[in-house]
Write an enzyme that holds these catalytic residues in place. Structure first.
Site, PDB file in Angstrom:
ATOM      1  N   TRP A 182      33.366  48.919  42.704  1.00 56.47           N
ATOM      2  CA  TRP A 182      34.325  47.968  42.163  1.00 56.47           C
ATOM      3  C   TRP A 182      34.057  46.596  42.750  1.00 56.47           C
ATOM      4  O   TRP A 182      33.738  46.470  43.932  1.00 56.47           O
ATOM      5  CB  TRP A 182      35.762  48.388  42.504  1.00 56.47           C
ATOM      6  CG  TRP A 182      36.165  49.689  41.882  1.00 56.47           C
ATOM      7  CD1 TRP A 182      36.186  50.905  42.470  1.00 56.47           C
ATOM      8  CD2 TRP A 182      36.607  49.880  40.537  1.00 56.47           C
ATOM      9  NE1 TRP A 182      36.622  51.861  41.589  1.00 56.47           N
ATOM     10  CE2 TRP A 182      36.892  51.246  40.388  1.00 56.47           C
ATOM     11  CE3 TRP A 182      36.784  49.027  39.462  1.00 56.47           C
ATOM     12  CZ2 TRP A 182      37.339  51.772  39.185  1.00 56.47           C
ATOM     13  CZ3 TRP A 182      37.241  49.550  38.276  1.00 56.47           C
ATOM     14  CH2 TRP A 182      37.513  50.906  38.146  1.00 56.47           C
ATOM     15  N   GLY A 229      30.429  38.985  28.994  1.00 54.39           N
ATOM     16  CA  GLY A 229      30.101  37.623  28.583  1.00 54.39           C
ATOM     17  C   GLY A 229      29.651  37.485  27.148  1.00 54.39           C
ATOM     18  O   GLY A 229      29.873  36.444  26.510  1.00 54.39           O
ATOM     19  N   GLU A 243      72.930  38.405  25.638  1.00 52.96           N
ATOM     20  CA  GLU A 243      74.216  37.721  25.749  1.00 52.96           C
ATOM     21  C   GLU A 243      75.370  38.719  25.844  1.00 52.96           C
ATOM     22  O   GLU A 243      76.297  38.533  26.647  1.00 52.96           O
ATOM     23  CB  GLU A 243      74.407  36.794  24.542  1.00 52.96           C
ATOM     24  CG  GLU A 243      73.415  35.652  24.458  1.00 52.96           C
ATOM     25  CD  GLU A 243      72.044  36.073  23.928  1.00 52.96           C
ATOM     26  OE1 GLU A 243      71.107  35.259  24.014  1.00 52.96           O
ATOM     27  OE2 GLU A 243      71.907  37.225  23.440  1.00 52.96           O
TER      28      GLU A 243
END
Length: 594
Positions: free
Chosen positions: A212, A333, A85
């Site tokens: 990758w 996982g 502000e």
């Protein structure tokens, strides 16, 4: 003299006698509503500009406009820096008088100086539109009340302003502070699960090779996600298989902590994560696991944290205690499935590459969740689809962004929540992050101090942390030390000052002043005395805690902080209590004399 040490302290905003222009009246039409919604979305966008440059913090953005024309903008860069502000009104100048300020979130005043509110009032802002009330209980509604007490019109989305267009703007305000909202609602950091997989749902080949799957463009986005996180979580399998570095790799700015979860500590003696030169590493494990490796890791500077039973929720509660807002999970996982089942994963980012590798035993991103019917599937909320290079990024929430308004009491209700609390009980007041109820006690609080240099000339320091870190290198006849002093003094935030000071101390201990271990307490105390004598409202806040034990709640700084289980020395808390005693004794002497 017994006092209520643990009671919340409220300070009335100072009365201002400024004459403000009447609000600039613009025609109220559907177009005007759409315009206001756009300005609120802009406030949310501005609030997000510090992402990746500083550690995650509540995001504040302020846009000042006159009939739709933006005349000033600002955002909170980091803890302890100039509020949004104040920046916005400084940029707007005289054009702020009679204008409207659009804030993505209600200002939070942890320092008892009301800078955000007073800057808007003194600039002559006539109306403030707020995206959402502050989600933290000790701040919620206070700035709104202060603004209205100064005859500033305040409109809050969903309360004073309602429409479909406004709902879309509200969503932007919620999204930019999702980490804070989830943390406040669930008392764990906002957690994002990120993975890259092939079109047939594999995260690696059957041999475990994964470099990758996704494109370089997607990996760039992952670095951005890391920069937005306090910490990155991986499991032991990832460390053994990939030997990741897990840095943001942006050449500066915020570097997240790396967290490894391993029950048995079946981890290699050497790994990239054990190099803590550029980033800190925490290894979490079960109590008693491989004491030999624990000692080796500790010698390398890796922190080892033991749990009775290692699980995702306890680790996230530990991260909550460390003050983390956002955590990125980059695990396989075997770890992602229990994390999802325990309810600590809130959002998913899935990078899907247009590749097929097959393999019955090739790993998938999420392990067994115990589901046997499709009706049990977890459906994402607010799903987004984005083309990233050749890949498709699919993201969505597993749990909706919490609406805290029904569960967080208003400021009027807080005082009657527990009338049975005895005023004579010993209270412990903890502080750590600057947005805590007593955040003003933090070295990071944005209170400049003036301290004399070696020649007796006063120098202004942005925060106590700037002063403290720079004085590690004072009086050392070494160009590196002199350069460090200047860099730290000019650092954009206390966080950056701390990072610079700690890094140089770790990498070049020879340039740290020889008497640092014996001098640092006096240096800190001198800065504390200057800070609290300069700002009377802070001194009043400190005195209001009389009868309470003050604890700097850092779980990892065992010198200045209290540690995770109270094992820390808590020297900052001790110095504050010592200073409080001196102030109260001096006040008592003055009262007797008068």
């Amino acid at each position: 003299m017994p006092l209520i040490g643990g009671a919340a302290v409220t300070f009335a905003a100072p009365a201002l006698t400024l004459r403000r222009r009447r609000p600039i009246r613009c025609a109220v039409t559907d177009a005007a509503t759409a315009e206001e919604a756009a300005l609120l979305r802009r406030a949310a966008e501005v609030a997000d500009l510090s992402a990746g440059h500083t550690s995650p913090h509540p995001n504040f953005g302020c846009v000042i406009a006159r009939c739709g024309d933006v005349v000033g903008e600002g955002f909170l860069y980091a803890q302890g820096t100039k509020c949004a502000e104040l920046q916005a009104v400084e940029k707007a100048g005289g054009l702020a008088r009679g204008a409207t300020a659009y804030l993505n979130m209600e200002p939070g005043d942890c320092y008892s100086d009301h800078t955000a509110v007073s800057s808007l009032v003194q600039a002559g802002i006539s109306r403030v539109v707020i995206g959402l009330k502050h989600p933290l209980q000790h701040l919620r509604g206070k700035a709104i009340q202060s603004l209205r007490s100064e005859s500033v019109q305040v409109d809050v989305l969903g309360e004073d302003l309602q429409s479909k267009t406004i709902e879309d703007a509200l969503k932007s305000c919620l999204m930019v502070n999702a980490p804070l909202l989830y943390r406040a609602a669930f008392r764990v950091p906002f957690s994002v699960l990120k993975y890259a997989m092939t079109l047939d749902g594999k995260i690696a080949t059957m041999s475990g090779h994964a470099s990758w799957i996704s494109s370089k463009v997607s990996r760039g986005r992952v670095f951005e996600l890391r920069g937005r996180s306090d910490a990155i979580v991986v499991g032991g399998n990832t460390v053994r298989r990939d030997d990741p570095q897990l840095t943001a790799r942006h050449g500066g700015g915020h570097v997240p902590v790396r967290i490894v979860m391993s029950r048995t500590l079946n981890l290699p003696d050497e790994a990239k994560l054990w190099n803590v030169t550029e980033a800190y590493t925490i290894v979490t494990t079960q109590r008693g696991a491989r004491r030999d490796l624990q000692k080796k890791l500790a010698k390398k500077g890796v922190e080892v944290v033991e749990f009775d039973i290692l699980n995702s929720r306890d680790v996230m509660e530990y991260c909550y205690d460390r003050g983390y807002l956002s955590v990125l999970w980059e695990c396989g996982g075997a770890l992602s499935a229990p994390a999802i089942s325990s309810g600590v994963i809130h959002k998913v980012y899935a990078f899907v590459a247009p590749k097929i590798i097959g393999g019955v035993n090739a790993p998938s991103p999420v392990g067994d969740l115990g589901m046997v019917q499709m009706s049990q599937a977890l459906n994402l909320i607010d799903v987004s689809y984005e083309q990233v290079g050749p890949d498709m990024l699919i993201s969505g929430f597993l749990q909706p962004i919490p609406d805290l308004s029904p569960v967080i009491p208003s400021s009027d209700e807080i005082s009657v929540l527990d009338p049975t609390v005895s005023p004579f009980d010993t209270k412990i007041i903890s502080f750590y992050k600057t947005w805590d109820p007593y955040g003003a006690f933090s070295n990071y609080s944005p209170h400049p101090i003036q301290m004399p240099d070696e020649n007796g000339n006063n120098l202004t320091w942005s925060t106590m942390e700037h002063y403290y870190q720079a004085h590690k290198f004072v009086g050392v006849d070494n160009p590196l030390a002199k350069d460090a002093f200047e860099q730290i003094k000019m650092a954009k935030s206390p966080e950056e000052a701390s990072r610079l000071g700690r890094k140089l101390q770790r990498q070049h201990p020879e340039v740290v002043r020889a008497d640092w271990d014996s001098a640092k307490i006096d240096i800190m105390y001198g800065a504390l005395k200057c800070k609290f004598s300069t700002y009377p409202h802070l001194e009043a806040m400190l005195c209001s805690t009389a009868g309470s034990v003050l604890v700097e709640a850092s779980p990892h700084d065992l010198f200045w902080g209290g540690g995770r289980e109270g094992e820390g020395l808590n020297y900052l808390g001790r110095l504050l209590m010592q200073l409080r005693t001196e102030i109260l004794e001096e006040s008592s002497k003055t009262s007797v004399v008068s």
